[in-house]
Design a protein around this motif. Structure first.
Motif, short mmCIF file in Angstrom:
data_model
loop_
_atom_site.label_atom_id
_atom_site.label_comp_id
_atom_site.label_asym_id
_atom_site.label_seq_id
_atom_site.Cartn_x
_atom_site.Cartn_y
_atom_site.Cartn_z
N ALA A 93 0.82 -1.20 0.00
CA ALA A 93 0.00 0.00 0.00
C ALA A 93 0.87 1.26 0.00
CB ALA A 93 -0.92 0.00 1.22
N VAL A 94 1.91 1.24 0.80
CA VAL A 94 2.78 2.40 0.92
C VAL A 94 3.49 2.71 -0.40
CG1 VAL A 94 4.93 3.20 1.96
CG2 VAL A 94 3.17 2.17 3.38
N THR A 95 4.06 1.69 -1.03
CA THR A 95 4.81 1.91 -2.25
C THR A 95 3.89 2.37 -3.39
OG1 THR A 95 4.74 -0.47 -2.63
CG2 THR A 95 6.75 0.43 -1.71
N VAL A 96 2.67 1.88 -3.41
CA VAL A 96 1.71 2.34 -4.41
C VAL A 96 1.49 3.84 -4.25
CG1 VAL A 96 -0.69 2.26 -5.17
CG2 VAL A 96 0.54 0.15 -4.69
N GLN A 97 1.32 4.28 -3.02
CA GLN A 97 1.09 5.70 -2.78
C GLN A 97 2.30 6.54 -3.18
OE1 GLN A 97 -1.73 7.16 -2.03
NE2 GLN A 97 -2.83 5.23 -1.80
N ILE A 98 3.48 6.03 -2.93
CA ILE A 98 4.69 6.75 -3.32
C ILE A 98 4.77 6.90 -4.83
CG2 ILE A 98 7.21 6.62 -3.41
CD1 ILE A 98 7.14 5.38 -0.61
N GLU B 190 0.60 1.08 -12.74
CA GLU B 190 -0.59 0.87 -13.56
C GLU B 190 -1.22 -0.49 -13.28
OE1 GLU B 190 -3.72 1.51 -15.36
OE2 GLU B 190 -2.32 3.09 -14.81
N ARG B 191 -0.39 -1.48 -13.04
CA ARG B 191 -0.90 -2.80 -12.69
C ARG B 191 -1.70 -2.75 -11.38
NH1 ARG B 191 4.21 -5.28 -12.36
NH2 ARG B 191 4.98 -4.36 -14.30
N GLU B 192 -1.18 -2.00 -10.43
CA GLU B 192 -1.86 -1.89 -9.13
C GLU B 192 -3.16 -1.11 -9.24
OE1 GLU B 192 -0.98 -3.40 -6.28
OE2 GLU B 192 0.61 -4.35 -7.45
N LEU B 193 -3.14 -0.08 -10.07
CA LEU B 193 -4.35 0.71 -10.25
C LEU B 193 -5.43 -0.12 -10.94
CD1 LEU B 193 -2.85 4.15 -11.38
CD2 LEU B 193 -3.64 3.49 -9.10
N ALA B 194 -5.00 -0.95 -11.89
CA ALA B 194 -5.95 -1.81 -12.58
C ALA B 194 -6.58 -2.79 -11.60
CB ALA B 194 -5.23 -2.58 -13.70
N LEU B 195 -5.76 -3.27 -10.68
CA LEU B 195 -6.25 -4.19 -9.66
C LEU B 195 -7.27 -3.51 -8.75
CD1 LEU B 195 -6.00 -7.02 -8.57
CD2 LEU B 195 -3.99 -6.30 -7.27
N MET B 196 -6.99 -2.25 -8.44
CA MET B 196 -7.94 -1.47 -7.62
C MET B 196 -9.27 -1.33 -8.34
SD MET B 196 -5.91 1.70 -5.91
CE MET B 196 -4.41 1.45 -4.96
N ARG B 197 -9.21 -1.02 -9.62
CA ARG B 197 -10.45 -0.85 -10.40
C ARG B 197 -11.22 -2.16 -10.42
NH1 ARG B 197 -6.82 1.28 -14.29
NH2 ARG B 197 -6.44 3.48 -13.83
N LEU B 198 -10.51 -3.25 -10.62
CA LEU B 198 -11.13 -4.58 -10.62
C LEU B 198 -11.81 -4.86 -9.29
CD1 LEU B 198 -8.80 -7.10 -12.43
CD2 LEU B 198 -11.25 -7.39 -12.14
N THR B 199 -11.09 -4.57 -8.22
CA THR B 199 -11.63 -4.83 -6.88
C THR B 199 -12.87 -4.00 -6.62
OG1 THR B 199 -9.41 -5.30 -6.06
CG2 THR B 199 -11.08 -4.80 -4.41
N SER C 202 -8.60 8.56 -8.29
CA SER C 202 -8.99 9.86 -8.84
C SER C 202 -7.90 10.91 -8.70
CB SER C 202 -10.27 10.34 -8.15
OG SER C 202 -10.02 10.60 -6.79
N SER C 203 -7.00 10.73 -7.76
CA SER C 203 -5.97 11.75 -7.56
C SER C 203 -4.66 11.41 -8.26
CB SER C 203 -5.71 11.94 -6.06
OG SER C 203 -5.12 10.80 -5.51
N THR C 204 -4.66 10.30 -9.00
CA THR C 204 -3.44 9.90 -9.69
C THR C 204 -3.51 10.34 -11.14
OG1 THR C 204 -3.16 7.99 -8.25
CG2 THR C 204 -1.97 7.96 -10.33
N GLU C 205 -2.44 10.98 -11.57
CA GLU C 205 -2.41 11.49 -12.93
C GLU C 205 -2.59 10.37 -13.94
OE1 GLU C 205 -2.44 14.60 -14.06
OE2 GLU C 205 -2.74 15.07 -11.95
N ALA C 206 -3.23 10.70 -15.01
CA ALA C 206 -3.55 9.74 -16.06
C ALA C 206 -2.31 9.05 -16.60
CB ALA C 206 -4.29 10.43 -17.19
N VAL C 207 -1.93 8.00 -15.96
CA VAL C 207 -0.79 7.21 -16.40
C VAL C 207 -1.20 6.24 -17.51
CG1 VAL C 207 1.07 5.72 -15.58
CG2 VAL C 207 -0.04 7.27 -14.00
N LEU D 223 -10.46 4.70 0.04
CA LEU D 223 -9.07 5.08 -0.17
C LEU D 223 -8.64 4.73 -1.60
CD1 LEU D 223 -6.59 6.25 1.14
CD2 LEU D 223 -6.06 3.99 2.07
N MET D 224 -9.10 3.61 -2.09
CA MET D 224 -8.79 3.22 -3.47
C MET D 224 -9.36 4.23 -4.45
SD MET D 224 -9.29 -0.88 -3.83
CE MET D 224 -8.47 -2.02 -2.72
N ARG D 225 -10.60 4.63 -4.21
CA ARG D 225 -11.24 5.59 -5.10
C ARG D 225 -10.48 6.90 -5.09
NH1 ARG D 225 -15.90 4.09 -2.13
NH2 ARG D 225 -16.80 2.20 -3.02
#
Lengths: 116, 116
Positions: free
Chosen positions: A12-17, A93-102, B104-109, B98-100
Motif C-alpha cells: 500500500a505504501v509503495t503504491v502511494q509513493i 498501472e498494474r496496481e491501479l488496474a487491480l484497484m479498479r477490478l476490486t 482519482s488523484s493519480t495522474e492519467a498514467v 481510499l482506493m477511489r
DNA sequence: GACAACATGTCAGTCATTGATATATCGTCG
DNA sequence: CGACGATATATCAATGACTGACATGTTGTC
C-alpha cells in the motif's frame, strides 16, 4: 548480486509513493506531505517507512534520483529528488488496474441505510 | 488479553478477503478461488497467507464463523464458513474509499498509446 | 485403491512497517 | 545572535505480515 527480487505486487505504501511521483519529481519529504493530502490524512508515513520504501523502490529500479540539471538555484534547497521510471509507471498501472477490478467486483457495501 | 490491536489499515490480502465475503459467507478455500477469479489471477493466495489472515481477521472482530443453521444438508461438505461482520464491512468501505481517492488523484498514467 | 480437487492448518524464514533516535539546514521571531 | 519549528534524510530494534514447504484428512470418481 544481493537481490534481483522484484517487489511486485507492491505494498500500500509503495503504491502511494509511486502515485505521488506521477505528478512530477519530489523529495521524500514532499512525497510524505503529498500522500497525507491526497489520502486526506488516512495515510501518514513515518520517516522510517518512507525512506526505507524509497530505497527499496530505487533498488528495484522503479524510481531513480532525478538530475538537478538545468534548474540553476531557484529554491532547490537540498536533498534527493526522485522521479518515476517507466518500470515504476508500469508497476503502478498494474496496481491501479487491480484497484479498479476490486472496486467493480465488490458488491455495493456502501449503503448506510436499508430501504424498508 | 494478548492483543486488542486493530488491524486497520488493512493489507492488500485482507482487503481482498473482506471483498470476497461481501458476496456472502464462504469457506477459506472458496475465498481463495474467488479472489483468483476476481483479480484475474493477479492474486493467488498460498494456504499459509490465507488461513493466517482469516485468523487475524477473526481475532480482530471483522469476520466470524457463520452458523450452519437453517440450511439443512444440501451440499455443505465441511469446513468453516466465514461471514463479514458490520465492523469488517466498515473497515472494507474505508479501504475502498481510499482506493477511489487514489485512483482519482493519480495522474492519467494509463494511456498505452498517444493520439496523433 | 489410487488420485485429483477440496479443505484446513502449522512452521521457519524473510520482508515490510513502526516508532524511536539521530543529524543537519533553513527561516524567522525576539 | 539564540532558540525553535519546519524541512530533509537516515538508521535501528521490535513487531507484524507474507511466502513456501510441509502435514493432514475428506470426497468423488475412474
Amino acid at each position: 548480486m544481493p537481490s534481483n527480487k522484484s517487489i511486485t505486487p507492491l505494498t500500500a505504501v509503495t503504491v502511494q509513493i509511486l502515485a505521488s511521483l506521477t505528478r512530477g519529481p519530489r523529495h521524500g519529504y514532499g512525497i510524505k506531505l503529498d500522500i497525507e493530502e491526497r489520502t486526506e490524512g488516512s495515510i501518514v508515513l513515518g520517516s522510517g517507512t518512507l525512506y526505507q520504501a524509497l530505497q527499496r523502490l530505487e533498488r528495484a529500479g522503479l524510481i531513480a534520483e532525478a538530475e538537478t540539471a538545468g534548474t540553476d538555484g531557484g529554491d532547490a534547497r537540498r536533498g534527493r529528488r526522485y522521479e518515476l521510471l517507466a518500470t515504476g509507471r508500469a508497476a503502478l498501472e498494474r496496481e491501479l488496474a487491480l484497484m479498479r477490478l476490486t472496486l467493480s467486483s465488490t458488491e455495493a457495501v456502501p449503503q448506510p441505510a436499508e430501504p424498508g
